[in-house]
Design a protein around this motif. Structure first.
Motif, PDB file in Angstrom:
ATOM      1  N   LEU A   1       0.836  -1.201   0.000  1.00 36.92           N
ATOM      2  CA  LEU A   1       0.000   0.000   0.000  1.00 36.92           C
ATOM      3  C   LEU A   1       0.872   1.252   0.000  1.00 36.92           C
ATOM      4  O   LEU A   1       0.638   2.190  -0.776  1.00 36.92           O
ATOM      5  CB  LEU A   1      -0.926   0.013   1.217  1.00 36.92           C
ATOM      6  CG  LEU A   1      -2.115  -0.939   1.181  1.00 36.92           C
ATOM      7  CD1 LEU A   1      -2.727  -1.073   2.575  1.00 36.92           C
ATOM      8  CD2 LEU A   1      -3.164  -0.483   0.186  1.00 36.92           C
ATOM      9  N   LEU A   2       1.904   1.273   0.850  1.00 30.97           N
ATOM     10  CA  LEU A   2       2.798   2.429   0.890  1.00 30.97           C
ATOM     11  C   LEU A   2       3.558   2.587  -0.428  1.00 30.97           C
ATOM     12  O   LEU A   2       3.808   3.718  -0.863  1.00 30.97           O
ATOM     13  CB  LEU A   2       3.773   2.325   2.063  1.00 30.97           C
ATOM     14  CG  LEU A   2       3.172   2.492   3.455  1.00 30.97           C
ATOM     15  CD1 LEU A   2       4.271   2.382   4.525  1.00 30.97           C
ATOM     16  CD2 LEU A   2       2.432   3.814   3.593  1.00 30.97           C
ATOM     17  N   ALA A   3       3.907   1.481  -1.064  1.00 33.77           N
ATOM     18  CA  ALA A   3       4.572   1.562  -2.363  1.00 33.77           C
ATOM     19  C   ALA A   3       3.655   2.226  -3.393  1.00 33.77           C
ATOM     20  O   ALA A   3       4.101   3.041  -4.212  1.00 33.77           O
ATOM     21  CB  ALA A   3       4.997   0.167  -2.840  1.00 33.77           C
ATOM     22  N   GLN A   4       2.369   1.906  -3.344  1.00 36.99           N
ATOM     23  CA  GLN A   4       1.409   2.537  -4.259  1.00 36.99           C
ATOM     24  C   GLN A   4       1.263   4.031  -3.944  1.00 36.99           C
ATOM     25  O   GLN A   4       1.183   4.864  -4.855  1.00 36.99           O
ATOM     26  CB  GLN A   4       0.044   1.846  -4.187  1.00 36.99           C
ATOM     27  CG  GLN A   4       0.026   0.423  -4.690  1.00 36.99           C
ATOM     28  CD  GLN A   4       0.260   0.283  -6.187  1.00 36.99           C
ATOM     29  OE1 GLN A   4       0.424   1.252  -6.924  1.00 36.99           O
ATOM     30  NE2 GLN A   4       0.280  -0.950  -6.645  1.00 36.99           N
ATOM     31  N   VAL A   5       1.218   4.384  -2.658  1.00 38.85           N
ATOM     32  CA  VAL A   5       1.124   5.793  -2.278  1.00 38.85           C
ATOM     33  C   VAL A   5       2.366   6.540  -2.768  1.00 38.85           C
ATOM     34  O   VAL A   5       2.270   7.657  -3.294  1.00 38.85           O
ATOM     35  CB  VAL A   5       0.934   5.956  -0.754  1.00 38.85           C
ATOM     36  CG1 VAL A   5       1.046   7.419  -0.337  1.00 38.85           C
ATOM     37  CG2 VAL A   5      -0.410   5.380  -0.327  1.00 38.85           C
ATOM     38  N   LYS A   6       3.518   5.931  -2.605  1.00 37.46           N
ATOM     39  CA  LYS A   6       4.763   6.550  -3.094  1.00 37.46           C
ATOM     40  C   LYS A   6       4.672   6.804  -4.591  1.00 37.46           C
ATOM     41  O   LYS A   6       5.037   7.885  -5.072  1.00 37.46           O
ATOM     42  CB  LYS A   6       5.957   5.659  -2.759  1.00 37.46           C
ATOM     43  CG  LYS A   6       7.282   6.222  -3.209  1.00 37.46           C
ATOM     44  CD  LYS A   6       8.433   5.304  -2.827  1.00 37.46           C
ATOM     45  CE  LYS A   6       9.758   5.840  -3.360  1.00 37.46           C
ATOM     46  NZ  LYS A   6      10.867   4.921  -3.031  1.00 37.46           N
TER      47      LYS A   6
ATOM     48  N   ASP B   1       7.782  10.421  -3.975  1.00 41.83           N
ATOM     49  CA  ASP B   1       8.097  11.100  -2.710  1.00 41.83           C
ATOM     50  C   ASP B   1       7.125  10.662  -1.620  1.00 41.83           C
ATOM     51  O   ASP B   1       6.086  11.291  -1.408  1.00 41.83           O
ATOM     52  CB  ASP B   1       8.046  12.612  -2.910  1.00 41.83           C
ATOM     53  CG  ASP B   1       8.444  13.394  -1.666  1.00 41.83           C
ATOM     54  OD1 ASP B   1       8.870  12.767  -0.663  1.00 41.83           O
ATOM     55  OD2 ASP B   1       8.326  14.633  -1.694  1.00 41.83           O
ATOM     56  N   ILE B   2       7.465   9.602  -0.880  1.00 42.80           N
ATOM     57  CA  ILE B   2       6.592   9.076   0.167  1.00 42.80           C
ATOM     58  C   ILE B   2       6.380  10.094   1.281  1.00 42.80           C
ATOM     59  O   ILE B   2       5.387  10.025   2.012  1.00 42.80           O
ATOM     60  CB  ILE B   2       7.139   7.734   0.735  1.00 42.80           C
ATOM     61  CG1 ILE B   2       6.105   7.044   1.644  1.00 42.80           C
ATOM     62  CG2 ILE B   2       8.449   7.947   1.468  1.00 42.80           C
ATOM     63  CD1 ILE B   2       4.837   6.616   0.963  1.00 42.80           C
ATOM     64  N   ASP B   3       7.259  11.066   1.405  1.00 45.80           N
ATOM     65  CA  ASP B   3       7.097  12.074   2.451  1.00 45.80           C
ATOM     66  C   ASP B   3       5.940  13.036   2.173  1.00 45.80           C
ATOM     67  O   ASP B   3       5.613  13.864   3.025  1.00 45.80           O
ATOM     68  CB  ASP B   3       8.409  12.829   2.673  1.00 45.80           C
ATOM     69  CG  ASP B   3       9.440  11.954   3.381  1.00 45.80           C
ATOM     70  OD1 ASP B   3       9.057  11.284   4.365  1.00 45.80           O
ATOM     71  OD2 ASP B   3      10.597  11.920   2.944  1.00 45.80           O
ATOM     72  N   ARG B   4       5.282  12.910   1.023  1.00 42.30           N
ATOM     73  CA  ARG B   4       4.056  13.672   0.762  1.00 42.30           C
ATOM     74  C   ARG B   4       2.846  13.058   1.467  1.00 42.30           C
ATOM     75  O   ARG B   4       1.784  13.676   1.525  1.00 42.30           O
ATOM     76  CB  ARG B   4       3.785  13.754  -0.745  1.00 42.30           C
ATOM     77  CG  ARG B   4       4.744  14.686  -1.480  1.00 42.30           C
ATOM     78  CD  ARG B   4       4.411  14.796  -2.946  1.00 42.30           C
ATOM     79  NE  ARG B   4       3.004  15.119  -3.171  1.00 42.30           N
ATOM     80  CZ  ARG B   4       2.333  14.813  -4.289  1.00 42.30           C
ATOM     81  NH1 ARG B   4       2.927  14.176  -5.279  1.00 42.30           N
ATOM     82  NH2 ARG B   4       1.065  15.135  -4.408  1.00 42.30           N
ATOM     83  N   LEU B   5       2.993  11.857   1.998  1.00 36.52           N
ATOM     84  CA  LEU B   5       1.900  11.203   2.717  1.00 36.52           C
ATOM     85  C   LEU B   5       1.607  11.970   4.005  1.00 36.52           C
ATOM     86  O   LEU B   5       2.512  12.216   4.803  1.00 36.52           O
ATOM     87  CB  LEU B   5       2.271   9.750   3.038  1.00 36.52           C
ATOM     88  CG  LEU B   5       1.301   8.952   3.906  1.00 36.52           C
ATOM     89  CD1 LEU B   5      -0.077   8.855   3.262  1.00 36.52           C
ATOM     90  CD2 LEU B   5       1.863   7.571   4.180  1.00 36.52           C
TER      91      LEU B   5
END
Length: 152
Positions: free
Chosen positions: A72-77, A83-87
């Motif tokens: 799930l986090l890979a998809q959000v990235k 840029d995963i830090d946009r989460l």
């Protein structure tokens, strides 16, 4: 400390976002909300398959759920252009557990994803959630989880 740094401290490297296996997209962004399609349990050796209450225990199921959270986090990235830090936060998870009719610990299984997200994201990882049983899941996987996320 950013999300990427926290994941690194946990020894987690996000994989490339898994490609969809059928006629759907892996995520849809509407404004600052990202809806991620169901991610199935997958590990370094391939799909994590099995049925809770038959050939898998809660601990194994929780590990399978954690693998879904990582996907799930890979998809959000991917949705955030790398840029995963946009989460900003996890809003909601819906977890499906491949389990026998008499298995009742679905919430404990999906805790594998929830606990990981809180560990990795702190309060931003706290979310609303559903955890339900399914008599079978695609490709015989143990767990599938979809998610809703807020990004900036």
């Amino acid at each position: 400390m950013g999300i990427a740094d926290r994941l690194s401290d946990l020894g987690v490297t996000l994989p490339d976002a898994p490609a969809p296996a059928a006629n759907y997209v892996p995520f849809v962004q509407v404004g600052n909300t990202v809806y991620v399609s169901g991610q199935i349990s997958n590990g370094p050796d391939g799909f994590i398959t099995g049925k809770l209450g038959a050939d898998m225990d809660v601990a194994q199921g929780a590990e399978a759920a954690k693998s879904c959270a990582i996907s799930l986090l890979a998809q959000v990235k991917a949705a955030c252009g790398g840029d995963i830090d946009r989460l900003v936060r996890v809003v909601k998870l819906t977890g499906f557990v491949n389990s026998t009719q008499d298995f009742t610990d679905q919430p404990k299984v999906i805790n594998g994803a929830s606990d990981f997200l809180v560990e990795a994201l702190g309060d931003a990882g706290r979310h609303a959630r559903s955890a339900v049983s399914a008599p079978s899941l695609p490709l015989g996987v143990a767990v599938e989880i979809e998610g809703i996320f807020e990004i900036k």
